[in-house]
Enzyme design. Structure first.
Site, PDB file in Angstrom:
ATOM      1  N   ARG A 175       0.823  -1.204   0.000  1.00  0.00           N
ATOM      2  CA  ARG A 175       0.000   0.000   0.000  1.00  0.00           C
ATOM      3  C   ARG A 175       0.857   1.254   0.000  1.00  0.00           C
ATOM      4  NH1 ARG A 175      -1.760   1.939   4.682  1.00  0.00           N
ATOM      5  NH2 ARG A 175      -1.931  -0.145   5.575  1.00  0.00           N
ATOM      6  N   TYR A 212     -17.410  16.605 -14.758  1.00  0.00           N
ATOM      7  CA  TYR A 212     -17.764  15.188 -14.857  1.00  0.00           C
ATOM      8  C   TYR A 212     -18.677  14.774 -13.704  1.00  0.00           C
ATOM      9  CZ  TYR A 212     -17.095  10.162 -14.170  1.00  0.00           C
ATOM     10  OH  TYR A 212     -17.298   8.833 -13.940  1.00  0.00           O
ATOM     11  N   ASP A 228      -8.224  18.358 -14.627  1.00  0.00           N
ATOM     12  CA  ASP A 228      -8.521  17.015 -15.108  1.00  0.00           C
ATOM     13  C   ASP A 228      -8.178  16.990 -16.589  1.00  0.00           C
ATOM     14  OD1 ASP A 228      -9.651  14.681 -16.133  1.00  0.00           O
ATOM     15  OD2 ASP A 228     -11.343  14.715 -14.755  1.00  0.00           O
ATOM     16  N   LYS A 263      -9.220   5.681 -19.280  1.00  0.00           N
ATOM     17  CA  LYS A 263      -9.612   6.133 -20.604  1.00  0.00           C
ATOM     18  C   LYS A 263      -8.463   5.976 -21.602  1.00  0.00           C
ATOM     19  CE  LYS A 263     -13.493   7.425 -18.587  1.00  0.00           C
ATOM     20  NZ  LYS A 263     -13.240   7.283 -17.139  1.00  0.00           N
TER      21      LYS A 263
END
Length: 377
Positions: free
Chosen positions: A44, A96, A167, A192
């Protein structure tokens, strides 16, 4: 190094003469008993494979620090974790839907607030208060594809001590580098274009500032939304073809825009720079291409459902940036978390369709749109 080369050649000197990196799946790593030290301790906190991916992400953006997360929203949430109790973030009304949901439902529980504005380009000094800690921007906007002048917004926000978070999912580092334009934090849904095959969920954040890097490193370790080693490896490999894929996708988008603009069955077509000559000028000054997403509305007399059902190639599905073309209805899919009034303020009508172009042959895509429009008449 050009970005086409950086995408392939950033990582070198692999073990055993391999030309691709190894995948280190270990969740824990042996430490020195005398000091409790080690390069890695627990997955982690860090992992060799994720660290290699983060080196690639940094190289693509020309950034000093890169961070990989388990999804684009995990990346956005980490970027917004810099907000403290009493802080405010300004966002565009067309942001978004997932980001809207986070700042509308989650952020207030952390003691921070969000303020939505119709046009970030219209912000003035009077819009900033002592509480304004950040401005969050998408340019091009999703799904209206409106453009905001990054340089001007950075200058305004920094004058008031506010961070600028961009973004950059639609443009990717291939077409736009917000950090070089003065932005403080860049986020991407790596699901994406970076991954590019609709088979991987991931997010990326890049920064230059060491203090912001420390905050993002803490977000990774404390909140745990990190990318797995296997998916980190897959993303390293996918990024290698990003410039090539995007080149073909952009060419397809230009062909589709030409077709739609000349089609009487289409009422409106939106693409970066289409809103005005000024937005076109600004976009050309800060990006090196228009990307591969367009949005449009059919003429009122056409049957939208019949059109969508008749399409053979673009799948009716959320997401974008994959090698296959996708089409969606933002009002009920990507931006369904927004209220009808919020969507109206953002310019997202119920009839707006967003089309993400893949790498198919442009002539086949045009022919498909033609026959679907005929079915909708």
């Amino acid at each position: 190094m050009h970005i086409q080369t950086a995408a392939v050649q950033t990582l070198r000197d692999f073990e055993h003469g391999a030309v691709v990196p190894s995948v280190h799946m270990a969740s824990t790593f042996e430490l020195d008993p005398a000091t409790d030290d080690g390069v890695y301790a627990y997955q982690r906190g860090s992992n060799p494979t994720r660290a290699q991916l983060e080196t690639v992400l940094s190289a693509l953006d020309g950034a000093r620090h890169g961070f990989a997360f388990a999804s684009g929203m995990a990346a956005t949430a980490a970027a917004l974790s810099v907000l403290e109790v009493g802080d405010e973030v300004i966002l565009p009304a067309s942001v978004y839907g997932g980001t809207y949901r986070f700042v509308d439902l989650v952020l207030p529980k952390r003691g921070a607030t969000a303020r939505f504005v119709d046009d970030l380009g219209a912000l003035t000094d009077a819009d900033f208060t002592p509480a304004t800690r950040a401005v969050f921007i998408e340019t091009p906007a999703n799904p209206t594809l409106r453009i905001t002048d990054l340089r001007a917004l950075v200058e305004l926000a920094h004058r008031h001590g506010a961070l600028v978070i961009v973004d950059n999912t639609f443009m990717t580092p291939v077409l736009q580098k917000p950090l070089a334009l003065g932005a403080d934090i860049v986020v991407q849904s790596a699901t994406k274009y970076l991954a590019g095959h609709s088979d991987l969920l991931a997010g990326a954040v890049t920064v230059d500032d060491d203090g912001l890097a420390d905050a993002l490193r803490l977000a990774q370790k404390a909140e745990g939304g990190v990318l797995s080693p296997a998916d980190s490896f897959r993303l390293i490999q996918a990024v290698k073809t990003l410039p090539l894929r995007l080149e073909r996708q952009q060419a397809n988008a230009l062909a589709i825009v030409d077709f739609l603009r000349g089609c009487e069955d289409v009422a409106q077509v939106h693409y970066p720079g289409s809103h005005s000559e000024e937005e076109a000028r600004v976009h050309a000054s800060q990006a090196s291409g228009t990307g591969a997403v367009v949005s449009f509305e059919l003429a009122p007399e056409l049957d939208r459902i019949a059109f969508l059902q008749a399409l053979r190639y673009p799948a009716y599905a959320v997401s974008l940036g994959g090698v296959e073309s996708l089409i969606c209805r933002p009002a009920t899919m990507t931006h369904e978390a927004m209220t009808p009034q919020a969507r109206a303020n953002a310019g997202i009508s119920d009839e707006l369709l967003r089309l993400s172009l893949g790498i198919e042959h442009a002539a086949d895509l045009v022919a498909d749109l033609e026959q679907a429009l005929a079915a909708a008449r």
